[in-house]
Motif scaffolding. Structure first.
Motif, short mmCIF file in Angstrom:
data_model
loop_
_atom_site.label_atom_id
_atom_site.label_comp_id
_atom_site.label_asym_id
_atom_site.label_seq_id
_atom_site.Cartn_x
_atom_site.Cartn_y
_atom_site.Cartn_z
N LEU A 8 -4.13 6.84 1.06
CA LEU A 8 -4.30 6.13 2.33
C LEU A 8 -4.72 7.13 3.40
O LEU A 8 -4.00 8.10 3.67
CB LEU A 8 -3.01 5.43 2.73
CG LEU A 8 -3.00 4.73 4.08
CD1 LEU A 8 -4.05 3.62 4.15
CD2 LEU A 8 -1.61 4.17 4.38
N ARG A 27 -2.82 5.36 -5.09
CA ARG A 27 -3.86 5.25 -4.07
C ARG A 27 -3.65 6.34 -3.01
O ARG A 27 -2.56 6.87 -2.88
CB ARG A 27 -3.90 3.87 -3.42
CG ARG A 27 -2.67 3.46 -2.67
CD ARG A 27 -2.73 2.00 -2.20
NE ARG A 27 -2.96 1.10 -3.30
CZ ARG A 27 -3.96 0.20 -3.38
NH1 ARG A 27 -4.79 0.07 -2.39
NH2 ARG A 27 -4.09 -0.56 -4.42
N GLN A 58 -8.92 3.40 1.94
CA GLN A 58 -8.13 3.80 0.80
C GLN A 58 -9.04 4.24 -0.34
O GLN A 58 -10.11 3.67 -0.53
CB GLN A 58 -7.27 2.64 0.31
CG GLN A 58 -6.25 2.20 1.34
CD GLN A 58 -5.60 0.90 0.94
OE1 GLN A 58 -5.08 0.78 -0.16
NE2 GLN A 58 -5.62 -0.07 1.83
N VAL A 97 0.84 -1.20 0.00
CA VAL A 97 0.00 0.00 0.00
C VAL A 97 0.88 1.25 0.00
O VAL A 97 0.64 2.19 -0.77
CB VAL A 97 -0.97 0.00 1.20
CG1 VAL A 97 -1.66 1.35 1.36
CG2 VAL A 97 -2.00 -1.12 1.05
#
Length: 190
Positions: free
Chosen positions: A61, A59, A74, A50
């Motif tokens: 977070l 992405r 996310q 991640v």
């Protein structure tokens, strides 16, 4: 409680706490891609991936912190060329002791704000049917599309039906503007 968007360095620094959240949720029966018992090494490898995705801009977070991280979600923009308007919401996780306190709603509001900031107007997600997440998403104005029987497994190996949801942010903008008090600047963990 503070809602924070973590940059890659912040995500890496938060891996031990993120592992705690993920392991607790899997141990509690959450169908979130992992089987029980979830080892700390496997959880750490997931969060390292991640953090790498955050570093590549693939992405966003988001964490909820009340001294320690108590929840996370996310926002993953669709990489397909023909879907520049879409994003997935993934891994909404809230620790047991923090449930029922608005953590999930705050995280989802921040994810929607992050999506709007990224120019994404259609969000999609899936969740275990009949579980708490399904009720949370419905309460937050998401539209259930349908259920796929046996789509995944619960951590103990039982089949898990999965409900798919979407939310059109463009249609909601006039009615439900995002909470502007949420600071979505990328911050590193302390």
């Amino acid at each position: 409680m503070a809602i924070e968007v973590l940059d890659a360095a912040g995500a890496r620094a938060a891996i031990p706490e993120l592992c705690d959240v993920l392991i607790e949720c899997v141990d509690g029966g959450a169908s979130v891609s992992f089987m029980a018992p979830l080892s700390r090494d496997k959880a750490a490898a997931f969060w390292e991936g991640v953090a790498d995705g955050v570093a590549r801009g693939e992405r966003v977070l988001i964490v909820a912190r009340a001294e320690v991280i108590v929840g996370t979600v996310q926002m993953v923009p669709a990489p397909q060329e023909n879907q520049p308007h879409r994003a997935d919401i993934a891994k909404l996780l809230v620790r047991d002791h923090a449930r029922g306190r608005g953590v999930a709603a705050s995280l989802m509001a921040a994810a929607e704000t992050a999506a709007r900031t990224a120019g994404r107007t259609l969000l999609v997600l899936d969740t275990a049917s009949g579980e708490a997440g399904e009720r949370v998403y419905a309460r937050l104005g998401w539209t259930a599309v349908g259920k796929v029987p046996g789509y995944a497994l619960f951590p103990d190996g039982r089949p898990c039906d999965t409900t798919f949801f979407y939310k059109n942010l463009r249609a909601r903008d006039a009615v439900d503007a995002p909470d502007q008090s949420i600071d979505l600047t990328r911050t590193a963990a302390p």
